[in-house]
Design a protein around this motif. Sequence first.
Motif, PDB file in Angstrom:
ATOM      1  N   ILE A  85       2.109  -9.198   5.141  1.00 35.73           N
ATOM      2  CA  ILE A  85       3.551  -9.328   5.381  1.00 35.73           C
ATOM      3  C   ILE A  85       3.829  -9.492   6.870  1.00 35.73           C
ATOM      4  O   ILE A  85       4.648 -10.324   7.277  1.00 35.73           O
ATOM      5  N   ALA A  86       3.129  -8.711   7.687  1.00 38.31           N
ATOM      6  CA  ALA A  86       3.310  -8.803   9.135  1.00 38.31           C
ATOM      7  C   ALA A  86       2.955 -10.195   9.646  1.00 38.31           C
ATOM      8  O   ALA A  86       3.619 -10.735  10.541  1.00 38.31           O
ATOM      9  N   GLY A  87       1.910 -10.778   9.061  1.00 39.56           N
ATOM     10  CA  GLY A  87       1.509 -12.123   9.469  1.00 39.56           C
ATOM     11  C   GLY A  87       2.542 -13.169   9.114  1.00 39.56           C
ATOM     12  O   GLY A  87       2.784 -14.111   9.880  1.00 39.56           O
ATOM     13  N   ILE A  88       3.180 -13.010   7.958  1.00 40.51           N
ATOM     14  CA  ILE A  88       4.204 -13.967   7.529  1.00 40.51           C
ATOM     15  C   ILE A  88       5.469 -13.853   8.381  1.00 40.51           C
ATOM     16  O   ILE A  88       6.049 -14.858   8.793  1.00 40.51           O
ATOM     17  N   LEU A  89       5.867 -12.621   8.654  1.00 40.85           N
ATOM     18  CA  LEU A  89       7.147 -12.391   9.334  1.00 40.85           C
ATOM     19  C   LEU A  89       7.020 -12.255  10.850  1.00 40.85           C
ATOM     20  O   LEU A  89       8.031 -12.231  11.546  1.00 40.85           O
ATOM     21  N   GLY A  90       5.784 -12.132  11.349  1.00 41.88           N
ATOM     22  CA  GLY A  90       5.599 -11.979  12.780  1.00 41.88           C
ATOM     23  C   GLY A  90       6.068 -10.632  13.301  1.00 41.88           C
ATOM     24  O   GLY A  90       6.664 -10.546  14.377  1.00 41.88           O
ATOM     25  N   VAL A  91       5.808  -9.568  12.530  1.00 45.50           N
ATOM     26  CA  VAL A  91       6.205  -8.217  12.928  1.00 45.50           C
ATOM     27  C   VAL A  91       4.969  -7.321  12.942  1.00 45.50           C
ATOM     28  O   VAL A  91       3.869  -7.739  12.567  1.00 45.50           O
ATOM     29  N   GLU A  92       5.159  -6.083  13.386  1.00 43.07           N
ATOM     30  CA  GLU A  92       4.073  -5.115  13.391  1.00 43.07           C
ATOM     31  C   GLU A  92       3.817  -4.622  11.968  1.00 43.07           C
ATOM     32  O   GLU A  92       4.753  -4.317  11.238  1.00 43.07           O
ATOM     33  N   ALA A  93       2.553  -4.517  11.607  1.00 42.10           N
ATOM     34  CA  ALA A  93       2.213  -4.064  10.256  1.00 42.10           C
ATOM     35  C   ALA A  93       2.461  -2.574  10.094  1.00 42.10           C
ATOM     36  O   ALA A  93       2.931  -2.112   9.054  1.00 42.10           O
ATOM     37  N   GLY A  94       2.169  -1.804  11.113  1.00 37.19           N
ATOM     38  CA  GLY A  94       2.316  -0.354  11.015  1.00 37.19           C
ATOM     39  C   GLY A  94       1.145   0.253  10.266  1.00 37.19           C
ATOM     40  O   GLY A  94       0.407  -0.422   9.554  1.00 37.19           O
ATOM     41  N   GLU A  95       0.984   1.554  10.409  1.00 39.33           N
ATOM     42  CA  GLU A  95      -0.125   2.253   9.761  1.00 39.33           C
ATOM     43  C   GLU A  95       0.231   2.607   8.332  1.00 39.33           C
ATOM     44  O   GLU A  95       1.359   2.996   8.035  1.00 39.33           O
ATOM     45  N   VAL A  96      -0.721   2.459   7.430  1.00 41.31           N
ATOM     46  CA  VAL A  96      -0.521   2.819   6.028  1.00 41.31           C
ATOM     47  C   VAL A  96      -1.517   3.914   5.659  1.00 41.31           C
ATOM     48  O   VAL A  96      -2.729   3.715   5.746  1.00 41.31           O
ATOM     49  N   THR A  97      -1.003   5.066   5.278  1.00 39.54           N
ATOM     50  CA  THR A  97      -1.863   6.176   4.870  1.00 39.54           C
ATOM     51  C   THR A  97      -2.152   6.067   3.374  1.00 39.54           C
ATOM     52  O   THR A  97      -1.214   6.082   2.575  1.00 39.54           O
ATOM     53  N   PRO A  98      -3.407   5.941   2.964  1.00 39.42           N
ATOM     54  CA  PRO A  98      -3.728   5.860   1.533  1.00 39.42           C
ATOM     55  C   PRO A  98      -3.218   7.079   0.784  1.00 39.42           C
ATOM     56  O   PRO A  98      -3.387   8.210   1.243  1.00 39.42           O
ATOM     57  N   GLN A  99      -2.576   6.845  -0.343  1.00 38.08           N
ATOM     58  CA  GLN A  99      -1.981   7.916  -1.132  1.00 38.08           C
ATOM     59  C   GLN A  99      -2.617   7.968  -2.520  1.00 38.08           C
ATOM     60  O   GLN A  99      -3.149   6.982  -3.013  1.00 38.08           O
ATOM     61  N   ALA A 100      -2.511   9.130  -3.138  1.00 35.92           N
ATOM     62  CA  ALA A 100      -3.000   9.292  -4.513  1.00 35.92           C
ATOM     63  C   ALA A 100      -2.191  10.384  -5.195  1.00 35.92           C
ATOM     64  O   ALA A 100      -1.651  11.276  -4.544  1.00 35.92           O
ATOM     65  N   ALA A 101      -2.112  10.307  -6.501  1.00 33.41           N
ATOM     66  CA  ALA A 101      -1.396  11.324  -7.265  1.00 33.41           C
ATOM     67  C   ALA A 101      -2.228  12.594  -7.352  1.00 33.41           C
ATOM     68  O   ALA A 101      -3.463  12.554  -7.336  1.00 33.41           O
ATOM     69  N   PHE A 102      -1.536  13.732  -7.432  1.00 30.67           N
ATOM     70  CA  PHE A 102      -2.196  15.024  -7.554  1.00 30.67           C
ATOM     71  C   PHE A 102      -1.529  15.824  -8.662  1.00 30.67           C
ATOM     72  O   PHE A 102      -0.302  15.923  -8.710  1.00 30.67           O
ATOM     73  N   LEU A 103      -2.326  16.378  -9.566  1.00 35.49           N
ATOM     74  CA  LEU A 103      -1.805  17.187 -10.667  1.00 35.49           C
ATOM     75  C   LEU A 103      -1.896  18.661 -10.298  1.00 35.49           C
ATOM     76  O   LEU A 103      -2.989  19.207 -10.141  1.00 35.49           O
ATOM     77  N   ALA A 104      -0.751  19.320 -10.165  1.00 33.26           N
ATOM     78  CA  ALA A 104      -0.709  20.735  -9.797  1.00 33.26           C
ATOM     79  C   ALA A 104      -0.823  21.604 -11.047  1.00 33.26           C
ATOM     80  O   ALA A 104       0.099  22.340 -11.410  1.00 33.26           O
ATOM     81  N   CYS A 105      -1.969  21.523 -11.693  1.00 37.78           N
ATOM     82  CA  CYS A 105      -2.206  22.305 -12.911  1.00 37.78           C
ATOM     83  C   CYS A 105      -3.682  22.242 -13.277  1.00 37.78           C
ATOM     84  O   CYS A 105      -4.317  21.194 -13.140  1.00 37.78           O
ATOM     85  N   GLN A 106      -4.198  23.384 -13.736  1.00 39.38           N
ATOM     86  CA  GLN A 106      -5.553  23.439 -14.283  1.00 39.38           C
ATOM     87  C   GLN A 106      -5.518  23.983 -15.709  1.00 39.38           C
ATOM     88  O   GLN A 106      -6.512  24.526 -16.207  1.00 39.38           O
ATOM     89  N   GLY A 107      -4.368  23.816 -16.353  1.00 42.53           N
ATOM     90  CA  GLY A 107      -4.131  24.456 -17.649  1.00 42.53           C
ATOM     91  C   GLY A 107      -4.810  23.835 -18.847  1.00 42.53           C
ATOM     92  O   GLY A 107      -4.143  23.382 -19.788  1.00 42.53           O
ATOM     93  N   THR A 108      -6.114  23.807 -18.855  1.00 45.55           N
ATOM     94  CA  THR A 108      -6.850  23.336 -20.022  1.00 45.55           C
ATOM     95  C   THR A 108      -6.777  24.394 -21.129  1.00 45.55           C
ATOM     96  O   THR A 108      -6.458  25.558 -20.860  1.00 45.55           O
TER      97      THR A 108
END
Length: 260
Positions: A85-108
């Motif tokens: 996107i930055a290349g197309i628009l000629g702007v700064e890309a900015g940093e992207v922090t990889p994200q993931a879902a987290f399940l707050a439960c161990q209730g098997t």
Amino acid sequence: MNTILITVAIIAGIGLFFAIVLTIASKLMAVPTDPNVEKVRELLPGANCGACGFAGCDDYAKAVCAGKAQANACVPGGGDVAAGIAGILGVEAGEVTPQAAFLACQGTPAVTGKKYDYQGMTTCAACNQLFYGQKECAYACIGLGDCVKACPYGALSLVGGIAHVDEALCTGCGACTKACPKGLLSVQPKGTPHQVCCSNRDKGAFTRKVCRVGCLGCMKCVKTCPAGAIAVKDNLAHIDPEKCTGCGECVAACPVHAIV
């Protein structure tokens, strides 16, 4: 017969007239489109998850081209999409922090029992309507897979009666968080050192009766943490990821292994 033909001709003429009028109006009133919108749209993953803060990929593409959104707002797309996107628009890309879902439960089923045998619609949303699910812990993952069905990347599965997130496949789009009727899933930065894997907000004495690994709110982790990264609110421990150093003292101190 002539009357019918005249009527048909009149109706056809009226239709032709309005067709011409609408064609001319569409040309005169046409809104110019930005060619970059389509280019940006082709880069996006197409999950329409809303993680960017917009209704879908189309809206985000329009917004970023209009300067109303950052190039790095597409969480599932990550750094590659931001750079494109930055290349197309000629702007700064900015940093992207990889994200993931987290399940707050161990209730098997091995750690929390069942209140009843559920035989209704096989969805978490439906089961949750009946005494907050069939498990003794009212905060436990119901385990019927609403989040699994919602994930567009195949990153969730059911393991041992609860949801399991494959971080390698998860993009952090957040679709699963919207599907969980208990709100047990959240999106966190990948590589977060320690998490409280529980959502039970009942007092410790009651939690102990319904789940062997439920947070008791005993404060031992708070007293042990050298960085002051942990606090107990509503009988449940919370870890501040910005303060957490990953030392592991809280994991060793937790008497029920609610911190992972």
